[in-house]
Design a protein around this motif. Structure first.
Motif, mmCIF file in Angstrom:
data_model
loop_
_atom_site.group_PDB
_atom_site.id
_atom_site.type_symbol
_atom_site.label_atom_id
_atom_site.label_comp_id
_atom_site.label_asym_id
_atom_site.label_seq_id
_atom_site.Cartn_x
_atom_site.Cartn_y
_atom_site.Cartn_z
ATOM 1 N N VAL A 112 26.216 1.654 -1.710
ATOM 2 C CA VAL A 112 25.280 1.672 -0.586
ATOM 3 C C VAL A 112 23.860 1.365 -1.054
ATOM 4 N N ALA A 113 23.495 1.866 -2.221
ATOM 5 C CA ALA A 113 22.115 1.746 -2.693
ATOM 6 C C ALA A 113 21.787 0.354 -3.214
ATOM 7 N N VAL A 114 22.766 -0.336 -3.775
ATOM 8 C CA VAL A 114 22.500 -1.632 -4.418
ATOM 9 C C VAL A 114 22.600 -2.743 -3.373
ATOM 10 N N PRO A 115 21.630 -3.632 -3.270
ATOM 11 C CA PRO A 115 21.677 -4.724 -2.285
ATOM 12 C C PRO A 115 22.749 -5.749 -2.639
ATOM 13 N N ASN A 116 23.231 -6.451 -1.603
ATOM 14 C CA ASN A 116 24.341 -7.374 -1.821
ATOM 15 C C ASN A 116 23.943 -8.589 -2.664
ATOM 16 N N PHE A 117 22.662 -8.997 -2.632
ATOM 17 C CA PHE A 117 22.287 -10.159 -3.440
ATOM 18 C C PHE A 117 22.334 -9.837 -4.934
ATOM 19 N N TRP A 118 22.154 -8.555 -5.308
ATOM 20 C CA TRP A 118 22.305 -8.184 -6.714
ATOM 21 C C TRP A 118 23.766 -8.296 -7.133
ATOM 22 N N PHE A 119 24.667 -7.819 -6.273
ATOM 23 C CA PHE A 119 26.091 -8.016 -6.534
ATOM 24 C C PHE A 119 26.403 -9.503 -6.658
ATOM 25 N N ALA A 120 25.787 -10.327 -5.800
ATOM 26 C CA ALA A 120 26.056 -11.763 -5.814
ATOM 27 C C ALA A 120 25.654 -12.370 -7.154
ATOM 28 N N LEU A 121 24.461 -12.049 -7.635
ATOM 29 C CA LEU A 121 24.007 -12.588 -8.915
ATOM 30 C C LEU A 121 24.891 -12.110 -10.069
ATOM 31 N N LEU A 122 25.301 -10.849 -10.021
ATOM 32 C CA LEU A 122 26.172 -10.314 -11.068
ATOM 33 C C LEU A 122 27.533 -11.005 -11.052
ATOM 34 N N LEU A 123 28.085 -11.217 -9.861
ATOM 35 C CA LEU A 123 29.381 -11.889 -9.749
ATOM 36 C C LEU A 123 29.305 -13.331 -10.231
ATOM 37 N N VAL A 124 28.204 -14.009 -9.918
ATOM 38 C CA VAL A 124 28.037 -15.393 -10.376
ATOM 39 C C VAL A 124 28.003 -15.441 -11.898
ATOM 40 N N TYR A 125 27.267 -14.516 -12.503
ATOM 41 C CA TYR A 125 27.159 -14.516 -13.973
ATOM 42 C C TYR A 125 28.516 -14.254 -14.629
ATOM 43 N N VAL A 126 29.264 -13.281 -14.100
ATOM 44 C CA VAL A 126 30.522 -12.882 -14.751
ATOM 45 C C VAL A 126 31.628 -13.895 -14.485
ATOM 46 N N PHE A 127 31.883 -14.222 -13.203
ATOM 47 C CA PHE A 127 33.071 -14.998 -12.855
ATOM 48 C C PHE A 127 32.832 -16.508 -12.822
ATOM 49 N N ALA A 128 31.584 -16.929 -12.632
ATOM 50 C CA ALA A 128 31.305 -18.370 -12.582
ATOM 51 C C ALA A 128 30.722 -18.896 -13.891
ATOM 52 N N VAL A 129 29.753 -18.163 -14.461
ATOM 53 C CA VAL A 129 29.096 -18.648 -15.677
ATOM 54 C C VAL A 129 29.890 -18.264 -16.932
ATOM 55 N N TRP A 130 30.305 -17.021 -17.005
ATOM 56 C CA TRP A 130 30.963 -16.528 -18.214
ATOM 57 C C TRP A 130 32.448 -16.893 -18.238
ATOM 58 N N LEU A 131 33.197 -16.456 -17.217
ATOM 59 C CA LEU A 131 34.642 -16.698 -17.198
ATOM 60 C C LEU A 131 35.018 -18.067 -16.640
ATOM 61 N N ARG A 132 34.127 -18.676 -15.863
ATOM 62 C CA ARG A 132 34.363 -20.006 -15.269
ATOM 63 C C ARG A 132 35.655 -20.047 -14.439
ATOM 64 N N LEU A 133 35.861 -19.016 -13.639
ATOM 65 C CA LEU A 133 37.058 -18.963 -12.797
ATOM 66 C C LEU A 133 36.828 -19.568 -11.418
ATOM 67 N N VAL A 134 35.620 -19.455 -10.914
ATOM 68 C CA VAL A 134 35.292 -19.944 -9.575
ATOM 69 C C VAL A 134 33.950 -20.666 -9.644
ATOM 70 N N PRO A 135 33.657 -21.528 -8.666
ATOM 71 C CA PRO A 135 32.350 -22.205 -8.663
ATOM 72 C C PRO A 135 31.208 -21.244 -8.376
ATOM 73 N N ALA A 136 30.036 -21.558 -8.916
ATOM 74 C CA ALA A 136 28.860 -20.697 -8.733
ATOM 75 C C ALA A 136 28.219 -20.871 -7.374
ATOM 76 N N GLY A 137 28.495 -21.947 -6.688
ATOM 77 C CA GLY A 137 27.889 -22.180 -5.380
ATOM 78 C C GLY A 137 28.397 -23.470 -4.780
ATOM 79 N N GLY A 138 27.944 -23.727 -3.555
ATOM 80 C CA GLY A 138 28.370 -24.924 -2.855
ATOM 81 C C GLY A 138 29.664 -24.702 -2.084
ATOM 82 N N PHE A 139 29.957 -25.625 -1.203
ATOM 83 C CA PHE A 139 31.170 -25.545 -0.392
ATOM 84 C C PHE A 139 31.740 -26.943 -0.252
#
Length: 315
Positions: A140-167
């Protein structure tokens, strides 16, 4: 039941009418001339005046308001001066991204929150309950854009499992499109799941103290049956209320997430239209979102009667 529906419909129409006046008036009092902002500082006065006439800005407030409302009622949302296409086409194209994103996020948050809330309520006062509620408080306390940046770093930049952006668009295939929506859907779902888990736990804790729950346990029913069949159904009214509010938030509050992931959705469309002072786009999209929220609230009210038969008798 029919009188209840008519009252709710009348209340919704009144809310929609008031919202239309507020939206139109707020955009009218914003500083700056939309025509000059769209043409730039080097535009001549003749060009600015010609665009003002084309946009209808030379007419009075009431004339422009009723012209706009008449267009909405006839599904003629006007034409975007920035994109040079009908606003309805823009909304249809962008809703094909925002609506699936909101539905996926709602499904994820519900799938996470309900089991966590039931788990915590069944272990009230224990270590597992404390841990679950601490995790939900963090969500509840953490804003969703912080989760978004963290998810991009872990799953898109580090693990390269999904794209970092775009559709890529739905024409590129179902899996590539869903793959592009996974991270933004999770970023939107986690804070909402935290809120819903806390509400589910509180509602269940209250229901678990009722007499009919003690009777069910005295009959020897398994704990799983008592929780999921008897307690959860009677605790669903506040949960349904939060679900309705969350879907409205997910549909209308994706401006930050869609900009983080560069998604061509309604949130990004509103953001761009505000920057470019494309007033007809802003007004039309906001009114569409208001109407959607009113419809969702009506459906939530109807779902109360499905979950609790006593409300059907009262209605």
């Amino acid at each position: 039941m029919i009188s209840f529906l008519l009252r709710r419909l009348g209340s919704g129409l009144l809310t929609l009418a008031v919202a239309s006046v507020v939206v139109f008036a707020v955009l009218e009092i914003l500083p700056g001339d939309p025509a000059r902002l769209m043409l730039g500082l080097n535009a001549t006065e003749d060009a600015v005046q010609a665009l003002r006439v084309e946009m209808g800005l030379d007419q009075g407030f009431l004339v422009r308001y009723f012209h706009w409302i008449g267009g909405l009622l006839s599904l003629d949302f006007g034409r975007s001066y920035t994109y040079s296409v009908p606003v309805l086409d823009l909304i249809t194209e962008r809703a094909a991204v925002s609506l699936p994103l909101a539905l996926i996020s709602l499904a994820l948050s519900t799938a996470i929150a309900i089991p966590v809330g039931v788990f915590a309520a069944a272990r009230r006062g224990r270590t597992a309950d404390t841990f679950a509620m601490a995790a939900s408080q963090f969500g509840v306390a953490v804003p969703n854009f912080w989760f978004a940046l963290l998810l991009v770093y872990v799953f898109a930049v580090w693990l390269r499992l999904v794209p970092a952006g775009g559709f890529p668009g739905w024409h590129a295939g179902l899996w590539p499109a869903l793959k592009a929506l996974i991270l933004p859907a999770v970023a939107l779902a986690l804070p909402q799941a935290a809120i819903l888990a806390r509400v589910t736990r509180s509602a269940l804790v209250e229901v678990l103290g009722e007499d009919f729950i003690r009777t069910a346990r005295a009959k020897g029913l398994p704990q799983k049956t008592v929780l999921w069949r008897h307690a959860l159904r009677n605790a669903m009214l506040p949960v349904l209320t939060i679900l309705g509010l969350q879907f409205a938030f997910l549909l209308a509050g994706t401006i930050i997430i869609e900009n983080v992931f560069y998604l061509p959705g309604l949130g990004r469309l509103i953001f761009q239209a505000i920057n470019q002072r494309d007033l007809i786009v802003v007004e039309s999209v906001v009114m569409l979102l208001v109407a959607t929220i009113i419809v969702i609230n009506l459906l939530v009210d109807l779902s109360y009667a499905i979950v609790d038969p006593r409300l059907r008798v009262r209605a």
